[in-house]
Write a protein that holds these residues in place. Sequence first.
Motif, PDB file in Angstrom:
ATOM      1  N   ARG A  40       0.892  -1.295   0.091  1.00  0.00           N
ATOM      2  CA  ARG A  40       0.014   0.189   0.129  1.00  0.00           C
ATOM      3  C   ARG A  40       0.767   1.229  -0.031  1.00  0.00           C
ATOM      4  O   ARG A  40       0.662   2.313  -0.832  1.00  0.00           O
ATOM      5  N   ILE A  41       1.913   1.316   0.925  1.00  0.00           N
ATOM      6  CA  ILE A  41       2.737   2.364   1.100  1.00  0.00           C
ATOM      7  C   ILE A  41       3.420   2.688  -0.369  1.00  0.00           C
ATOM      8  O   ILE A  41       3.641   3.890  -0.915  1.00  0.00           O
ATOM      9  N   ARG A  42       3.931   1.642  -1.029  1.00  0.00           N
ATOM     10  CA  ARG A  42       4.817   1.792  -2.358  1.00  0.00           C
ATOM     11  C   ARG A  42       3.814   2.338  -3.391  1.00  0.00           C
ATOM     12  O   ARG A  42       4.071   3.451  -4.259  1.00  0.00           O
ATOM     13  N   ASN A 138      -6.831   1.208  -1.205  1.00  0.00           N
ATOM     14  CA  ASN A 138      -5.891   0.200  -0.557  1.00  0.00           C
ATOM     15  C   ASN A 138      -6.377  -1.149  -0.965  1.00  0.00           C
ATOM     16  O   ASN A 138      -5.539  -1.924  -1.215  1.00  0.00           O
ATOM     17  N   ALA A 139      -7.526  -1.473  -1.325  1.00  0.00           N
ATOM     18  CA  ALA A 139      -8.022  -2.602  -1.902  1.00  0.00           C
ATOM     19  C   ALA A 139      -7.224  -2.876  -3.223  1.00  0.00           C
ATOM     20  O   ALA A 139      -6.776  -4.121  -3.595  1.00  0.00           O
ATOM     21  N   LEU A 140      -7.097  -1.894  -3.984  1.00  0.00           N
ATOM     22  CA  LEU A 140      -6.437  -2.217  -5.449  1.00  0.00           C
ATOM     23  C   LEU A 140      -5.176  -2.042  -4.996  1.00  0.00           C
ATOM     24  O   LEU A 140      -4.445  -3.105  -5.888  1.00  0.00           O
ATOM     25  N   ALA A 141      -4.474  -1.464  -4.052  1.00  0.00           N
ATOM     26  CA  ALA A 141      -3.325  -1.665  -3.696  1.00  0.00           C
ATOM     27  C   ALA A 141      -2.723  -2.994  -3.299  1.00  0.00           C
ATOM     28  O   ALA A 141      -1.658  -3.691  -3.731  1.00  0.00           O
ATOM     29  N   ASP A 142      -3.653  -3.769  -2.447  1.00  0.00           N
ATOM     30  CA  ASP A 142      -3.587  -5.114  -2.080  1.00  0.00           C
ATOM     31  C   ASP A 142      -3.519  -6.049  -3.295  1.00  0.00           C
ATOM     32  O   ASP A 142      -2.922  -6.922  -3.137  1.00  0.00           O
ATOM     33  N   LYS A 143      -4.038  -5.609  -4.224  1.00  0.00           N
ATOM     34  CA  LYS A 143      -4.378  -6.393  -5.656  1.00  0.00           C
ATOM     35  C   LYS A 143      -2.997  -5.985  -6.521  1.00  0.00           C
ATOM     36  O   LYS A 143      -2.771  -6.854  -7.618  1.00  0.00           O
ATOM     37  N   ASP A 144      -2.166  -5.163  -6.088  1.00  0.00           N
ATOM     38  CA  ASP A 144      -0.956  -4.805  -6.828  1.00  0.00           C
ATOM     39  C   ASP A 144      -1.405  -4.286  -8.502  1.00  0.00           C
ATOM     40  O   ASP A 144      -0.726  -4.478  -9.091  1.00  0.00           O
TER      41      ASP A 144
END
Length: 174
Positions: A40-42, A138-144
Amino acid sequence: MITKEILKSICPRTRLITVAQYVSSLNLFMANFEISTPLRIRHFIAQLAHESGSFQYVREIASGNAYEGRKDLGNVNAGDGVKFKGRGLIQITGRANYEKCSLALFGDRRLLDNPELLELPDNAVKSAAWFWQSHGLNALADKDDIRAITKRINGGYNGLVDRMAFYDIAKTSI
């Protein structure tokens, strides 16, 4: 934890003193808005780096005239396009978005009278973290999924290559 050295490594052309002004706010508001895993941070930092010109701009360089009369942004009054052009590290844009952001961050509509408050370092970061969380990033970041994140922020894929380059650097730093 984000450090000024990490931000400088991601944005090497930006002066250390410039990135340093955001470090404490980033660490505080990322935690408050659940931008709390390396992935998420990246993604968050990469998107902010693109949107802010490597943390150099908290006010859109363009005049804002292109947003004049944009009802989809809530710009219904003459001058709204210029007054509510992009501000903050993620470039909150349009009267309606300023109002939503103001209610979320301050519990009132102060940004409608003082949109430049989003240019202050704490508010620039906090507004970006609020936007990130409130738009399900956040959810989209979790999916990269950098493409989906970019589309949700930008409405399209403007700057995708640049965002991906920042992300690739962030992967080695965060």
